[in-house]
Design an enzyme around this catalytic site. Structure first.
Site, PDB file in Angstrom:
ATOM      1  N   ASP A 166       0.818  -1.210   0.000  1.00 57.41           N
ATOM      2  CA  ASP A 166       0.000   0.000   0.000  1.00 57.41           C
ATOM      3  C   ASP A 166       0.859   1.271   0.000  1.00 57.41           C
ATOM      4  O   ASP A 166       0.685   2.143   0.837  1.00 57.41           O
ATOM      5  CB  ASP A 166      -0.903  -0.060   1.248  1.00 57.41           C
ATOM      6  CG  ASP A 166      -1.864   1.102   1.353  1.00 57.41           C
ATOM      7  OD1 ASP A 166      -2.409   1.514   0.320  1.00 57.41           O
ATOM      8  OD2 ASP A 166      -2.049   1.600   2.474  1.00 57.41           O
ATOM      9  N   ASN A 414       7.108  -7.415   6.589  1.00 63.15           N
ATOM     10  CA  ASN A 414       5.866  -6.760   6.995  1.00 63.15           C
ATOM     11  C   ASN A 414       4.689  -7.596   6.519  1.00 63.15           C
ATOM     12  O   ASN A 414       4.527  -7.826   5.310  1.00 63.15           O
ATOM     13  CB  ASN A 414       5.734  -5.352   6.405  1.00 63.15           C
ATOM     14  CG  ASN A 414       4.430  -4.689   6.838  1.00 63.15           C
ATOM     15  OD1 ASN A 414       4.238  -4.426   8.023  1.00 63.15           O
ATOM     16  ND2 ASN A 414       3.521  -4.459   5.900  1.00 63.15           N
ATOM     17  N   GLU A 415       3.905  -8.055   7.470  1.00 69.14           N
ATOM     18  CA  GLU A 415       2.650  -8.760   7.195  1.00 69.14           C
ATOM     19  C   GLU A 415       2.761  -9.889   6.184  1.00 69.14           C
ATOM     20  O   GLU A 415       1.993  -9.937   5.211  1.00 69.14           O
ATOM     21  CB  GLU A 415       1.574  -7.759   6.748  1.00 69.14           C
ATOM     22  CG  GLU A 415       1.290  -6.692   7.785  1.00 69.14           C
ATOM     23  CD  GLU A 415       0.033  -5.896   7.498  1.00 69.14           C
ATOM     24  OE1 GLU A 415      -0.472  -5.965   6.371  1.00 69.14           O
ATOM     25  OE2 GLU A 415      -0.437  -5.212   8.418  1.00 69.14           O
ATOM     26  N   ASN A 469       0.019  -5.617  13.762  1.00 64.85           N
ATOM     27  CA  ASN A 469      -0.727  -4.644  12.961  1.00 64.85           C
ATOM     28  C   ASN A 469      -2.199  -5.030  13.040  1.00 64.85           C
ATOM     29  O   ASN A 469      -2.564  -6.128  12.596  1.00 64.85           O
ATOM     30  CB  ASN A 469      -0.280  -4.694  11.488  1.00 64.85           C
ATOM     31  CG  ASN A 469       1.166  -4.248  11.290  1.00 64.85           C
ATOM     32  OD1 ASN A 469       1.838  -3.864  12.237  1.00 64.85           O
ATOM     33  ND2 ASN A 469       1.626  -4.288  10.047  1.00 64.85           N
ATOM     34  N   TYR A 471      -6.394  -3.693  12.742  1.00 64.87           N
ATOM     35  CA  TYR A 471      -7.282  -2.640  12.243  1.00 64.87           C
ATOM     36  C   TYR A 471      -8.759  -2.787  12.603  1.00 64.87           C
ATOM     37  O   TYR A 471      -9.610  -2.407  11.809  1.00 64.87           O
ATOM     38  CB  TYR A 471      -7.111  -2.507  10.724  1.00 64.87           C
ATOM     39  CG  TYR A 471      -5.816  -1.787  10.373  1.00 64.87           C
ATOM     40  CD1 TYR A 471      -5.750  -0.405  10.430  1.00 64.87           C
ATOM     41  CD2 TYR A 471      -4.673  -2.499  10.009  1.00 64.87           C
ATOM     42  CE1 TYR A 471      -4.580   0.273  10.137  1.00 64.87           C
ATOM     43  CE2 TYR A 471      -3.493  -1.833   9.708  1.00 64.87           C
ATOM     44  CZ  TYR A 471      -3.455  -0.447   9.777  1.00 64.87           C
ATOM     45  OH  TYR A 471      -2.293   0.221   9.496  1.00 64.87           O
ATOM     46  N   GLU A 509       0.941  -1.081  14.058  1.00 68.76           N
ATOM     47  CA  GLU A 509       0.012  -0.415  13.138  1.00 68.76           C
ATOM     48  C   GLU A 509      -1.397  -0.508  13.679  1.00 68.76           C
ATOM     49  O   GLU A 509      -1.841  -1.580  14.118  1.00 68.76           O
ATOM     50  CB  GLU A 509       0.014  -1.065  11.740  1.00 68.76           C
ATOM     51  CG  GLU A 509       1.166  -0.647  10.863  1.00 68.76           C
ATOM     52  CD  GLU A 509       1.039  -1.144   9.431  1.00 68.76           C
ATOM     53  OE1 GLU A 509      -0.114  -1.250   8.939  1.00 68.76           O
ATOM     54  OE2 GLU A 509       2.079  -1.420   8.821  1.00 68.76           O
ATOM     55  N   TRP A 554      -0.376   3.988  12.799  1.00 69.78           N
ATOM     56  CA  TRP A 554      -0.170   4.161  11.363  1.00 69.78           C
ATOM     57  C   TRP A 554      -0.869   5.418  10.939  1.00 69.78           C
ATOM     58  O   TRP A 554      -2.072   5.478  11.109  1.00 69.78           O
ATOM     59  CB  TRP A 554      -0.733   2.937  10.632  1.00 69.78           C
ATOM     60  CG  TRP A 554      -0.333   2.838   9.202  1.00 69.78           C
ATOM     61  CD1 TRP A 554      -1.139   2.973   8.113  1.00 69.78           C
ATOM     62  CD2 TRP A 554       0.975   2.551   8.707  1.00 69.78           C
ATOM     63  NE1 TRP A 554      -0.406   2.797   6.970  1.00 69.78           N
ATOM     64  CE2 TRP A 554       0.889   2.536   7.305  1.00 69.78           C
ATOM     65  CE3 TRP A 554       2.221   2.329   9.312  1.00 69.78           C
ATOM     66  CZ2 TRP A 554       1.991   2.305   6.489  1.00 69.78           C
ATOM     67  CZ3 TRP A 554       3.306   2.088   8.509  1.00 69.78           C
ATOM     68  CH2 TRP A 554       3.183   2.075   7.113  1.00 69.78           C
ATOM     69  N   LYS A 573      -4.218   7.863   6.861  1.00 69.35           N
ATOM     70  CA  LYS A 573      -4.186   7.500   8.288  1.00 69.35           C
ATOM     71  C   LYS A 573      -3.161   8.321   9.059  1.00 69.35           C
ATOM     72  O   LYS A 573      -2.918   8.078  10.239  1.00 69.35           O
ATOM     73  CB  LYS A 573      -3.900   6.009   8.457  1.00 69.35           C
ATOM     74  CG  LYS A 573      -5.024   5.126   7.912  1.00 69.35           C
ATOM     75  CD  LYS A 573      -4.934   3.697   8.364  1.00 69.35           C
ATOM     76  CE  LYS A 573      -5.992   2.859   7.674  1.00 69.35           C
ATOM     77  NZ  LYS A 573      -5.762   2.659   6.233  1.00 69.35           N
TER      78      LYS A 573
HETATM   79  C1  GCB Z   1      -1.183  -2.389   6.603  1.00 68.61           C
HETATM   80  C2  GCB Z   1       0.104  -2.219   5.890  1.00 68.61           C
HETATM   81  C3  GCB Z   1       0.363  -0.765   5.499  1.00 68.61           C
HETATM   82  C4  GCB Z   1      -0.932  -0.139   4.990  1.00 68.61           C
HETATM   83  C5  GCB Z   1      -1.944  -0.165   6.099  1.00 68.61           C
HETATM   84  C6  GCB Z   1      -3.295   0.416   5.672  1.00 68.61           C
HETATM   85  O1  GCB Z   1      -1.420  -3.349   7.271  1.00 68.61           O
HETATM   86  O2  GCB Z   1       1.195  -2.731   6.590  1.00 68.61           O
HETATM   87  O3  GCB Z   1       1.367  -0.740   4.533  1.00 68.61           O
HETATM   88  O4  GCB Z   1      -0.726   1.161   4.532  1.00 68.61           O
HETATM   89  O5  GCB Z   1      -2.172  -1.486   6.476  1.00 68.61           O
HETATM   90  O6  GCB Z   1      -3.558   1.566   5.964  1.00 68.61           O
HETATM   91  O7  GCB Z   1      -4.050  -0.288   5.022  1.00 68.61           O
END
Ligand code: GCB
Length: 600
Positions: A166, A414-415, A469, A471, A509, A554, A573
């Site tokens: 991303d 990362n992920e 990470n 969300y 994140e 993030w 973000k």
């Molecule tokens: C994530 C990624 C990061 C993205 C973020 C997002 O998990 O590691 O690169 O920018 O989510 O905002 O979707």
């Protein structure tokens, strides 16, 4: 793997000149440049600033999105006073691959867009004359390369990148190019690792030289330029009485000077700033100099308007001022190693860095921006080739950054997709191969994506501490459902708490896209109010578990991504806008962080 990664400098033995400025530049749409002798002359070049990503200068979409081969060229005068030395060109970052030609002679190639490399041009160079430096570059993405993605060909024949990550695929010479000269017999590398005693510290050093002749002496000076320790030999100990330790947000640096001499003649000299400190993981604590540290900081990007991913000292200075204002003490170099100046800033300011390799996009479904490809990444037939490049870049990152006191840990992915068993052999190999690379034995880690939970990840055994990470509140359980998001987060964390794992967890994140200036009472997603509420939710959770030892939302600032229906001109973000002004949430978080002691 690169041998020569020391940061360039000028002194009585060495020469360093930045070649920044306008270079010639041309797209090679048919990949015919080599056959058409572009190594001798670009047929119809335009001027392009270096360092910069080429993309955002253009006003037409074909150029901005250009994918494929492209060339840079510059005439470089090499003074005759450098005769007898090794002459090199040092590229801070050529994204993603480059072949260097000097005066028509092919010198070398390099793959990996976020780490430096040196081209030894001694045999091609003409002294007291202009030399033609030409680079053939390529910015395609592939599954067997870092960062991972695809390159598609549209029906109109134009290529387009499909990143599995991303951030925008900003391309070009993103960091400075240096003309360097070093003595033939020179310092190739050094390491310095500290141990602490009672009001005393020992810096254990090693020095590698290009030749075995000559003797090596090492001197350590304090900030007042007073010599505090000296030693002789290619390995040795510098014993420092009453050391001023490098600490989080309280940095003290010493200058280490290495001299190579033969028959009383100085042959080479190299100086660098180092810090005396130790890093340990003790149970669920992260410790610096034996003291627990709580990480407050950000995931970041090297990203700004006009020059894209270019390293810009002005942006970097502003970012550090913002991070200091926030009460932050750390950041992650998501999702690639940053310019070396960033680490030098952090060394001076006492920031801790989680240093990340560009192993991002190792997850097909993660590319939800692309519609998601539902298969396990590590089942692919590309992993053997990918592994070689990945290990190469981890090796170079550790090699380049190992002497920075600011570097706390290495993030090796990362992920990645670790919710399928096929990830395990790759991880086993990577963690075994990188174990001995760092003389300071810093912890190694990787970020676990939302799908890679306490229950689902097959790779929990590998990291020395965890980066999560997560969300909830944004990619799931969003809006009014955020309370369920909080409940789900707590359910997972309760499992970590109940397990016999006793390692620190850092939230690396979490966040909400937020349109600056959009206010709504009560909140809705994208409003400034919602971003604050989401951060408050996470902070409540962090404060409930003692093994959570850091928070890095993030992102520090909004940044550019590929266009898509989830992105309004980029990822929003940021706690700050892309031009580095605060959103409301920055004031809220600042308040919280100024109240949390670094050593809490
Ligand atoms: C994530 C990624 C990061 C993205 C973020 C997002 O998990 O590691 O690169 O920018 O989510 O905002 O979707």
């Amino acid at each position: 793997m690169e041998q020569e990664l020391l940061y360039p400098l000028t002194n009585k033995c060495r020469f360093d000149q930045k070649l920044d400025g306008l270079w010639d530049f041309e797209f090679d749409r048919e990949s015919q440049g080599l056959a058409d002798n572009w190594t001798a002359k670009l047929p119809d070049p335009i001027k392009m600033p270096v360092p910069a990503s080429f993309n955002d200068f253009f006003t037409d979409k074909d150029s901005r999105e250009y994918t494929g081969d492209f060339w840079y060229a510059k005439r470089v005068f090499v003074p005759g006073s450098l005769r007898g030395k090794l002459i090199g060109l040092r590229f801070g970052a050529a994204t993603h691959r480059a072949t260097v030609y000097v005066n028509g002679q092919e010198i070398r190639s390099h793959e990996g867009g976020f780490l430096p490399f040196l081209a030894d041009i001694t045999s091609a160079v003409k002294f007291d004359e202009e030399n033609l430096v030409v680079l053939e570059m390529n910015n395609e993405l592939h599954r067997d390369a870092l960062p991972a993605g695809d390159t598609a060909v549209l029906k109109n024949g134009k290529k387009m990148v499909k990143p599995f990550f991303d951030f925008y695929n900003y391309s070009g010479l993103n960091r400075s190019v240096h003309l360097v000269a070093t003595p033939e017999n020179h310092v190739v590398d050094y390491t310095a690792v500290s141990t602490l005693g009672d009001d005393l510290a020992t810096v254990h050093y090693t020095v590698t030289t290009s030749q075995s002749v000559g003797s090596v002496s090492v001197t350590l000076r304090d900030k007042d330029d007073q010599i505090v320790a000296t030693s002789n030999g290619r390995t040795g100990d510098l014993v420092v009485q009453h050391p001023q330790l490098w600490n989080v947000r309280d940095a003290h640096l010493y200058t280490l000077t290495i001299q190579v001499t033969a028959n009383d003649n100085l042959i080479d000299e190299y100086s660098d700033e180092i810090g005396i400190r130790t890093i340990t993981i003790a149970g669920h604590q992260i410790e610096v100099n034996g003291q627990p540290v709580y990480l407050k900081g950000f995931g970041r990007h090297e990203d700004s308007i006009y020059a894209g991913r270019a390293f810009d000292l002005n942006v970097e200075k502003r970012d550090f001022e913002l991070m200091k204002w926030m009460g932050a003490n750390s950041f992650r170099t998501s999702h690639y190693p940053y310019d070396e100046e960033v680490y030098r800033f952090a060394d001076r300011e006492g920031f801790l860095i989680i240093d990340e390799v560009p192993a991002v996009g190792f997850k097909m479904a993660a590319a939800s921006f692309l519609g998601g490809l539902d298969q396990s990444f590590f089942d692919g037939d590309w992993t053997e080739e990918l592994y070689k490049k990945h290990l190469d870049q981890v090796t170079d990152m550790i090699h380049r950054d190992k002497n920075h006191p600011s570097v706390l840990a290495w993030s090796l992915f990362n992920e990645p997709d670790t919710s399928s068993k096929s990830a395990v052999p790759y991880f086993e190999k990577m963690f075994a191969a990188t174990k001995a690379l760092d003389p300071d034995q810093r912890p190694r880690t990787f970020t676990l994506n939302e799908d890679d939970t306490f229950d689902t990840s097959y790779c929990k055994q590998f990291p020395d501490f965890y980066l999560l990470n997560r969300y909830p509140g944004w990619y799931h359980k969003w809006g009014y459902e955020i309370s369920d998001g909080e409940a789900g987060l707590r359910e997972e964390l309760d499992k970590w708490a109940a397990s016999d794992i006793d390692k620190p967890v850092v939230f690396s994140e979490y966040g909400a896209d937020t349109q600056p200036g959009l206010h709504k009472l009560p909140s809705v997603m994208w409003s400034e109010e919602y971003q604050i509420e989401l951060l408050q939710m996470f902070n409540r959770v962090f404060d409930s578990y003692d093994f959570i030892r850091g928070e890095q939302p993030w992102n520090l600032a909004d940044f550019q991504t590929v266009e898509g229906n989830m992105r309004v001109n980029g990822n929003k973000k940021g706690l700050f806008t892309r031009d580095r002004q605060p959103k409301e949430a920055a004031f809220y978080l600042r308040h919280r962080w100024l109240d949390i002691d670094n050593n809490f």
